[in-house]
Design an enzyme around this catalytic site. Structure first.
Site, mmCIF file in Angstrom:
data_model
loop_
_atom_site.group_PDB
_atom_site.id
_atom_site.type_symbol
_atom_site.label_atom_id
_atom_site.label_comp_id
_atom_site.label_asym_id
_atom_site.label_seq_id
_atom_site.Cartn_x
_atom_site.Cartn_y
_atom_site.Cartn_z
ATOM 1 N N GLU A 51 0.870 -1.188 0.000
ATOM 2 C CA GLU A 51 0.000 0.000 0.000
ATOM 3 C C GLU A 51 0.898 1.226 0.000
ATOM 4 O O GLU A 51 1.959 1.239 0.628
ATOM 5 C CB GLU A 51 -0.897 0.021 1.245
ATOM 6 C CG GLU A 51 -1.710 1.318 1.322
ATOM 7 C CD GLU A 51 -2.859 1.273 2.326
ATOM 8 O OE1 GLU A 51 -2.834 0.429 3.224
ATOM 9 O OE2 GLU A 51 -3.763 2.114 2.182
ATOM 10 N N CYS A 246 -6.597 0.845 2.833
ATOM 11 C CA CYS A 246 -7.587 1.937 2.834
ATOM 12 C C CYS A 246 -7.459 2.833 1.611
ATOM 13 O O CYS A 246 -8.405 3.551 1.260
ATOM 14 C CB CYS A 246 -7.437 2.780 4.084
ATOM 15 S SG CYS A 246 -7.877 1.914 5.581
ATOM 16 N N ASN A 377 -12.021 -3.143 0.413
ATOM 17 C CA ASN A 377 -10.955 -3.414 1.389
ATOM 18 C C ASN A 377 -11.571 -3.787 2.730
ATOM 19 O O ASN A 377 -12.137 -4.862 2.860
ATOM 20 C CB ASN A 377 -10.020 -2.204 1.502
ATOM 21 C CG ASN A 377 -8.934 -2.399 2.551
ATOM 22 O OD1 ASN A 377 -8.342 -3.476 2.611
ATOM 23 N ND2 ASN A 377 -8.692 -1.422 3.392
ATOM 24 N N GLU A 378 -11.524 -2.894 3.695
ATOM 25 C CA GLU A 378 -12.074 -3.245 5.020
ATOM 26 C C GLU A 378 -13.513 -2.762 5.124
ATOM 27 O O GLU A 378 -13.833 -1.925 5.958
ATOM 28 C CB GLU A 378 -11.222 -2.604 6.116
ATOM 29 C CG GLU A 378 -9.993 -3.394 6.450
ATOM 30 C CD GLU A 378 -9.148 -2.754 7.541
ATOM 31 O OE1 GLU A 378 -9.363 -1.563 7.860
ATOM 32 O OE2 GLU A 378 -8.258 -3.437 8.046
HETATM 33 O O1 AHR Z 1 -2.126 -1.414 6.751
HETATM 34 C C1 AHR Z 1 -2.585 -0.152 7.110
HETATM 35 C C2 AHR Z 1 -4.106 -0.061 7.071
HETATM 36 O O2 AHR Z 1 -4.666 -0.934 7.997
HETATM 37 C C3 AHR Z 1 -4.725 -0.486 5.768
HETATM 38 O O3 AHR Z 1 -4.751 0.535 4.855
HETATM 39 C C4 AHR Z 1 -6.120 -0.862 6.170
HETATM 40 O O4 AHR Z 1 -6.669 -1.832 5.334
HETATM 41 C C5 AHR Z 1 -5.969 -1.301 7.602
HETATM 42 O O5 AHR Z 1 -6.874 -0.659 8.418
#
Ligand code: AHR
Length: 660
Positions: A51, A246, A377-378
């Site tokens: 990321e 994220c 993602n989350e």
């Molecule tokens: O790894 C950092 C963040 O942690 C990522 O962007 C997210 O998916 C998680 O909350």
């Protein structure tokens, strides 16, 4: 102040005692049965999570040295400074041609009169520019000079302002053109900067002012930092998940990741803010943007280079639920669905398709053979399930072979998880992506997490995990040995359950020592150096000793998952005919164990043993002491299929023995 300091020491000691648990009382016999290899371990088992957080892309693996090269930051001159001397005069006008150049609207109109003195602009780079002696640097600028030829001098300066290399370029003509020049640096400097000197009197339109080292990964022009990619290649990862995290979701939908804006000519990729620019008050990064020089083509190429399956995650019409929680109405998802379908075409389609042709035009006519894709993602809640159903139906209708990865939310348990988990299972989804940023104790306790999971349901992707030694967002969350050891113990549980846990990745991957927002992270770097954390070496011990099939390893006929502080798993490599045993001793004293390799007809007397250990739970690696914790390897000999071995206190041991 004093009180909180004492409190935090107390907390750390209590936590350390829990991880560095009770010493083993007497010798244990570990039996490894090589006769009956169990489920296959997928080649994807151990992978990486990329990321653009902590300056991982811009300012990190993407080797561009110029910050704000196209004047598209919110403050268009951020990173640039007028450092003219002796009365030379100049002016920069930022021109915005939104109507005609929507993806890269701004450029600099520079006029100067340096009849006296020198008119100069400097660029500070990303917390400085990392320059290395004798390396060639390639400079480029898109420019035009409608009012007559102008000569520009480019120099790299060291931290004291002395020149350590440079070149000159003459710009002529009234059409935009890319001008290039190269030179070698005469010294190494982690905090260099670029100086442009404008000679005489003149005017110039300039954009994409750029500087790269020539020795990028695979020497690709304007490519990736080779030392950082090498860390990834050395892991031999089974997959690479990208672009996050994220960042996929965006703070709001407008700043979500849109892959189509990250492919094609680099100067046409529309820069946006990086969501980590403003996310954490304690680590603000006002100069953190996404240039997308590392875009989806480059991610696929990187995956191919390091032998990893590409795993892109796409936005499913939802922005980050920790931030804006914006969603796209269900009846307006079409553009998002189309992005998902087009991405598959970009990765796998023939060169006669629109997106397959773009891939070919970018230099890769052969398909990237993408096999899986993450939807969101989350994400969590009903709103996610509603959107996921639409995505799954649409994607599977056209591409039934693409495996879909779906979110179990940000936490491994609790209300959000309990809502999603049964619903994802009812949907017969391919993979559930579970995330756990948890304490070292959690990892120890959860080494048995998957022993009792449903064997017939979706497969599990442990998509983001890391041992956090502090609960709050805190610079003191270190990549220390305590966290790495607990992760290793937990990973024996993943390996033992590799029939259902088919992918796992530590997160996040990279962090710049000055530019980070989130800790802990797997690999740290400054502008010229980098190091792997103890957590990195744990990952490497597992991923380079992956094997092909699970085999049972038991003590007193039971799997060893925490008894006397010891955790174990074992695999067979059917290609090399080796048994590979991983044993983690979380005790604070050494433990002697007898390992018996049963089952195979012939067990070699010779083998190897790798050990990763450290004396204190607080121990870390640093730029100054990068190998404080790293594995050591030695030869071992077995007698009558037995190995008596001493597991050092707080250690990870990997044993490889031929068993035919
Ligand atoms: O790894 C950092 C963040 O942690 C990522 O962007 C997210 O998916 C998680 O909350």
């Amino acid at each position: 102040m004093k009180f909180s300091f004492i409190k935090s020491i107390g907390l750390l000691t209590a936590m350390s005692a829990a991880v560095f648990g009770q010493a083993i009382a007497q010798s244990t016999v570990l039996t490894v049965n090589a006769e009956k290899p169990g489920a296959a371990i997928q080649p994807t088992m151990w992978g990486i999570f990329f990321e653009d957080i902590n300056f991982a892309a811009d300012g990190g693996i993407y080797a561009e040295l110029v910050k704000n090269r196209s004047f598209e930051f919110t403050q268009p001159l951020m990173g640039w400074k007028d450092e003219s001397k002796d009365g030379a005069k100049g002016a920069i006008l930022i021109v915005n041609e939104q109507a005609t150049r929507p993806s890269n609207p701004r450029y600099a109109h520079i006029s100067w009169n340096a009849a006296q003195g020198t008119y100069t602009l400097t660029n500070e780079g990303f917390r400085g520019m990392g320059i290395r002696k004798d390396i060639q640097y390639n400079f480029s600028v898109w420019a035009k000079a409608p009012e007559g030829d102008v000569k520009l001098k480019f120099e790299l300066l060291n931290a004291s302002g002395a020149s350590i290399g440079g070149t000159a370029v003459t710009i002529s003509g009234s059409d935009w053109k890319k001008h290039t020049a190269s030179f070698k640096a005469s010294a190494t400097e982690p905090k260099g900067k670029l100086r442009i000197t404008f000679e005489g009197k003149g005017t110039l339109d300039a954009d994409m002012i750029s500087l790269f080292p020539a020795d990028t990964w695979k020497n690709r022009p304007e490519g990736l930092r080779a030392d950082l990619v090498q860390w990834l290649a050395d892991l031999k990862p089974g997959f690479i998940r990208f672009p996050g995290g994220c960042i996929v979701e965006g703070y709001e939908l407008a700043t979500r990741y849109q892959w189509k804006k990250t492919v094609g000519n680099v100067e046409d990729r529309q820069l946006i803010i990086n969501r980590w620019n403003t996310e954490f008050k304690h680590r603000p990064a006002p100069d953190y943007f996404q240039s997308f020089g590392l875009g989806f083509f480059e991610y696929f190429q990187l995956a191919e280079d390091i032998g990893a399956e590409p795993l892109p995650i796409i936005n499913c019409g939802m922005a980050c639920q920790f931030n804006s929680s914006e969603v796209v109405p269900l009846d307006q998802l079409d553009p998002y669905l189309q992005d998902a379908l087009d991405l598959i075409e970009f990765a796998n389609g023939g060169t006669d398709t629109r997106w397959g042709k773009l891939r070919a035009d970018m230099g890769h006519p052969a398909p990237f053979d993408m096999k899986m894709m993450g939807v969101g993602n989350e994400q969590w809640g009903e709103q996610y399930i509603d959107r996921l159903k639409v995505f799954a139906k649409t994607i599977k209708a056209k591409y039934p072979q693409i495996k879909l990865i779906t979110s179990a939310g940000p936490f491994p348990d609790g209300e959000l998880f309990d809502y999603l988990n049964p619903r994802l299972r009812d949907l017969h989804i391919d993979f559930i992506d579970e995330h756990y940023y948890r304490s070292p104790e959690w990892f120890l306790t959860n080494a048995k997490r998957y022993d009792s999971y449903d064997r017939n349901g979706p497969k599990i992707f442990a998509g983001e995990y890391a041992g956090h030694t502090q609960r709050k967002v805190d610079p003191d969350k270190k990549n220390n040995w305590e966290s790495a050891l607990a992760e290793a113990a937990f990973m024996t549980g993943l390996e033992r359950n590799a029939d259902i846990v088919q992918m796992a990745s530590y997160a996040p991957l990279f962090a710049h020592v000055e530019g980070w927002q989130w800790a802990p992270d797997l690999i740290w770097f400054d502008n010229v150096q980098s190091f792997g954390t103890p957590n990195y070496y744990v990952q490497k011990l597992f991923s380079t000793n992956r094997g092909t099939h699970i085999i049972p390893v038991t003590a007193a006929n039971k799997p060893l998952a925490g008894e006397n502080g010891i955790y174990a798993s074992a695999v067979m490599d059917s290609k090399t005919r080796e048994v590979i045993i991983k044993v983690v001793n979380t005790g604070e004293k050494e433990a002697t164990i007898d390992i018996l390799v049963s089952g195979a007809k012939n067990v070699s007397a010779a083998g190897t043993l790798s050990v990763l250990k450290s004396a204190s739970p607080e121990d870390i690696n640093t730029l100054d002491d990068p190998f404080h914790i790293k594995p050591t390897e030695q030869a071992i000999s077995l007698k009558s299929r037995k190995l008596k071995t001493v597991l050092p206190a707080a250690s990870v041991t990997v044993i490889r023995v031929k068993a035919l």
